[in-house]
Design a protein around this motif. Structure first.
Motif, mmCIF file in Angstrom:
data_model
loop_
_atom_site.group_PDB
_atom_site.id
_atom_site.type_symbol
_atom_site.label_atom_id
_atom_site.label_comp_id
_atom_site.label_asym_id
_atom_site.label_seq_id
_atom_site.Cartn_x
_atom_site.Cartn_y
_atom_site.Cartn_z
ATOM 1 N N VAL A 151 2.408 -8.287 -2.190
ATOM 2 C CA VAL A 151 2.928 -8.935 -0.989
ATOM 3 C C VAL A 151 4.050 -9.913 -1.338
ATOM 4 C CG1 VAL A 151 2.347 -10.423 0.965
ATOM 5 C CG2 VAL A 151 0.759 -8.646 0.251
ATOM 6 N N SER A 152 3.854 -10.720 -2.351
ATOM 7 C CA SER A 152 4.840 -11.760 -2.654
ATOM 8 C C SER A 152 6.152 -11.209 -3.206
ATOM 9 C CB SER A 152 4.261 -12.784 -3.630
ATOM 10 O OG SER A 152 3.948 -12.159 -4.866
ATOM 11 N N GLY A 153 6.093 -10.160 -4.012
ATOM 12 C CA GLY A 153 7.317 -9.668 -4.633
ATOM 13 C C GLY A 153 7.725 -8.274 -4.219
ATOM 14 N N GLY A 154 6.863 -7.577 -3.493
ATOM 15 C CA GLY A 154 7.204 -6.230 -3.044
ATOM 16 C C GLY A 154 7.054 -5.159 -4.114
ATOM 17 N N GLY A 155 6.456 -5.509 -5.261
ATOM 18 C CA GLY A 155 6.265 -4.524 -6.312
ATOM 19 C C GLY A 155 5.294 -3.433 -5.878
ATOM 20 N N LEU A 156 5.492 -2.235 -6.395
ATOM 21 C CA LEU A 156 4.658 -1.091 -6.056
ATOM 22 C C LEU A 156 3.849 -0.657 -7.267
ATOM 23 C CD1 LEU A 156 3.944 1.215 -4.031
ATOM 24 C CD2 LEU A 156 5.827 2.502 -5.064
ATOM 25 N N TYR A 157 2.547 -0.458 -7.068
ATOM 26 C CA TYR A 157 1.681 0.108 -8.094
ATOM 27 C C TYR A 157 1.226 1.467 -7.588
ATOM 28 C CZ TYR A 157 -2.149 0.821 -11.351
ATOM 29 O OH TYR A 157 -2.984 1.349 -12.310
ATOM 30 N N ALA A 158 1.652 2.536 -8.252
ATOM 31 C CA ALA A 158 1.329 3.910 -7.853
ATOM 32 C C ALA A 158 1.133 4.743 -9.119
ATOM 33 C CB ALA A 158 2.446 4.481 -6.984
ATOM 34 N N PRO A 159 -0.070 4.695 -9.710
ATOM 35 C CA PRO A 159 -0.286 5.379 -10.987
ATOM 36 C C PRO A 159 -0.117 6.895 -10.923
ATOM 37 C CG PRO A 159 -2.366 4.609 -10.083
ATOM 38 C CD PRO A 159 -1.276 4.032 -9.228
ATOM 39 N N ASP A 160 -0.194 7.487 -9.745
ATOM 40 C CA ASP A 160 -0.010 8.936 -9.608
ATOM 41 C C ASP A 160 1.349 9.285 -9.009
ATOM 42 O OD1 ASP A 160 -2.639 9.729 -10.532
ATOM 43 O OD2 ASP A 160 -3.383 8.805 -8.694
ATOM 44 N N ASN A 161 2.240 8.343 -8.961
ATOM 45 C CA ASN A 161 3.542 8.426 -8.295
ATOM 46 C C ASN A 161 3.337 8.705 -6.807
ATOM 47 O OD1 ASN A 161 3.865 11.361 -7.826
ATOM 48 N ND2 ASN A 161 4.079 11.535 -10.039
ATOM 49 N N LEU A 162 4.366 9.015 -6.095
ATOM 50 C CA LEU A 162 4.274 9.172 -4.642
ATOM 51 C C LEU A 162 4.405 10.619 -4.183
ATOM 52 C CD1 LEU A 162 6.490 6.125 -3.617
ATOM 53 C CD2 LEU A 162 4.000 6.227 -3.761
ATOM 54 N N ASP A 163 4.525 11.546 -5.107
ATOM 55 C CA ASP A 163 4.783 12.941 -4.765
ATOM 56 C C ASP A 163 3.708 13.531 -3.851
ATOM 57 O OD1 ASP A 163 6.571 15.230 -5.170
ATOM 58 O OD2 ASP A 163 4.813 16.133 -6.148
ATOM 59 N N ASP A 164 2.435 13.381 -4.202
ATOM 60 C CA ASP A 164 1.369 13.939 -3.361
ATOM 61 C C ASP A 164 1.340 13.302 -1.979
ATOM 62 O OD1 ASP A 164 0.566 15.725 -5.277
ATOM 63 O OD2 ASP A 164 -1.306 14.708 -5.767
ATOM 64 N N MET A 165 1.577 12.008 -1.912
ATOM 65 C CA MET A 165 1.579 11.337 -0.621
ATOM 66 C C MET A 165 2.697 11.896 0.260
ATOM 67 S SD MET A 165 2.063 7.373 0.478
ATOM 68 C CE MET A 165 3.795 7.449 0.134
ATOM 69 N N TRP A 166 3.905 11.996 -0.296
ATOM 70 C CA TRP A 166 5.041 12.481 0.496
ATOM 71 C C TRP A 166 4.840 13.926 0.952
ATOM 72 C CZ3 TRP A 166 7.201 8.630 2.389
ATOM 73 C CH2 TRP A 166 7.627 7.536 1.653
ATOM 74 N N HIS A 167 4.116 14.707 0.155
ATOM 75 C CA HIS A 167 3.934 16.123 0.471
ATOM 76 C C HIS A 167 2.577 16.431 1.111
ATOM 77 C CE1 HIS A 167 7.301 16.281 -2.403
ATOM 78 N NE2 HIS A 167 7.705 17.203 -1.558
ATOM 79 N N GLY A 168 1.793 15.414 1.431
ATOM 80 C CA GLY A 168 0.541 15.614 2.147
ATOM 81 C C GLY A 168 -0.532 16.344 1.362
ATOM 82 N N ARG A 169 -0.597 16.104 0.042
ATOM 83 C CA ARG A 169 -1.588 16.754 -0.801
ATOM 84 C C ARG A 169 -2.719 15.793 -1.131
ATOM 85 N NH1 ARG A 169 3.278 19.107 -3.663
ATOM 86 N NH2 ARG A 169 3.288 17.146 -4.797
ATOM 87 N N LEU A 170 -3.943 16.233 -0.919
ATOM 88 C CA LEU A 170 -5.121 15.435 -1.231
ATOM 89 C C LEU A 170 -5.774 16.008 -2.480
ATOM 90 C CD1 LEU A 170 -6.590 15.211 2.379
ATOM 91 C CD2 LEU A 170 -5.137 13.533 1.205
ATOM 92 N N ARG A 171 -5.849 15.178 -3.520
ATOM 93 C CA ARG A 171 -6.474 15.584 -4.787
ATOM 94 C C ARG A 171 -7.555 14.581 -5.139
ATOM 95 N NH1 ARG A 171 -2.421 18.893 -7.736
ATOM 96 N NH2 ARG A 171 -0.419 18.481 -6.755
ATOM 97 N N MET A 172 -8.593 15.081 -5.781
ATOM 98 C CA MET A 172 -9.652 14.193 -6.246
ATOM 99 C C MET A 172 -9.135 13.383 -7.436
ATOM 100 S SD MET A 172 -13.629 15.052 -7.226
ATOM 101 C CE MET A 172 -13.529 16.502 -6.239
ATOM 102 N N ASN A 173 -9.446 12.114 -7.450
ATOM 103 C CA ASN A 173 -9.066 11.229 -8.547
ATOM 104 C C ASN A 173 -9.948 11.558 -9.761
ATOM 105 O OD1 ASN A 173 -8.656 9.105 -10.316
ATOM 106 N ND2 ASN A 173 -9.137 7.511 -8.843
ATOM 107 N N PRO A 174 -9.364 11.894 -10.900
ATOM 108 C CA PRO A 174 -10.171 12.230 -12.074
ATOM 109 C C PRO A 174 -10.975 11.048 -12.615
ATOM 110 C CG PRO A 174 -7.843 12.211 -12.643
ATOM 111 C CD PRO A 174 -7.926 12.044 -11.154
ATOM 112 N N LEU A 175 -10.657 9.833 -12.207
ATOM 113 C CA LEU A 175 -11.438 8.662 -12.622
ATOM 114 C C LEU A 175 -12.622 8.402 -11.693
ATOM 115 C CD1 LEU A 175 -8.583 6.163 -13.543
ATOM 116 C CD2 LEU A 175 -9.943 7.615 -15.073
#
Length: 99
Positions: free
Chosen positions: A42-66
């Motif tokens: 919130v304070s700096g606008g930094g983004l944390y996305a360990p799987d990048n944003l590709d699946d989100m942008w393309h509407g793909r739902l994958r199970m998190n291996p963790l």
């Protein structure tokens, strides 16, 4: 969500124990669906996305291996698809390694 306390109740609710999280990123890393593993500082606008944003942008739902929980994953995907029917659930083979 108060991630500092998740380890206290998660096992009783979902049948799988979770470690105590030391960082916000630890909680995000354990989200059930990979494309939801996002955090914005919130304070700096930094983004944390360990799987990048590709699946989100393309509407793909994958199970998190963790956090492999097929029953919860299927339930959550169904909830998401009721709101956003264009989402696609990827096959379980995608859980072998983060993409």
């Amino acid at each position: 969500m108060n991630q500092a306390r998740v380890h206290l109740w998660y096992g009783a609710k979902f049948g799988k124990d979770f470690p105590a999280f030391k960082r916000i990123e630890d909680g995000i890393d354990h989200y059930l669906i990979s494309c939801t593993r996002l955090g914005v500082e919130v304070s700096g606008g930094g983004l944390y996305a360990p799987d990048n944003l590709d699946d989100m942008w393309h509407g793909r739902l994958r199970m998190n291996p963790l956090n492999v929980q097929p029953i919860l994953f299927d339930r959550k995907c169904e909830q998401y698809r009721q709101r956003w029917p264009s989402l696609r659930v990827e096959p379980e083979a995608s859980i072998d390694a983060p993409g």
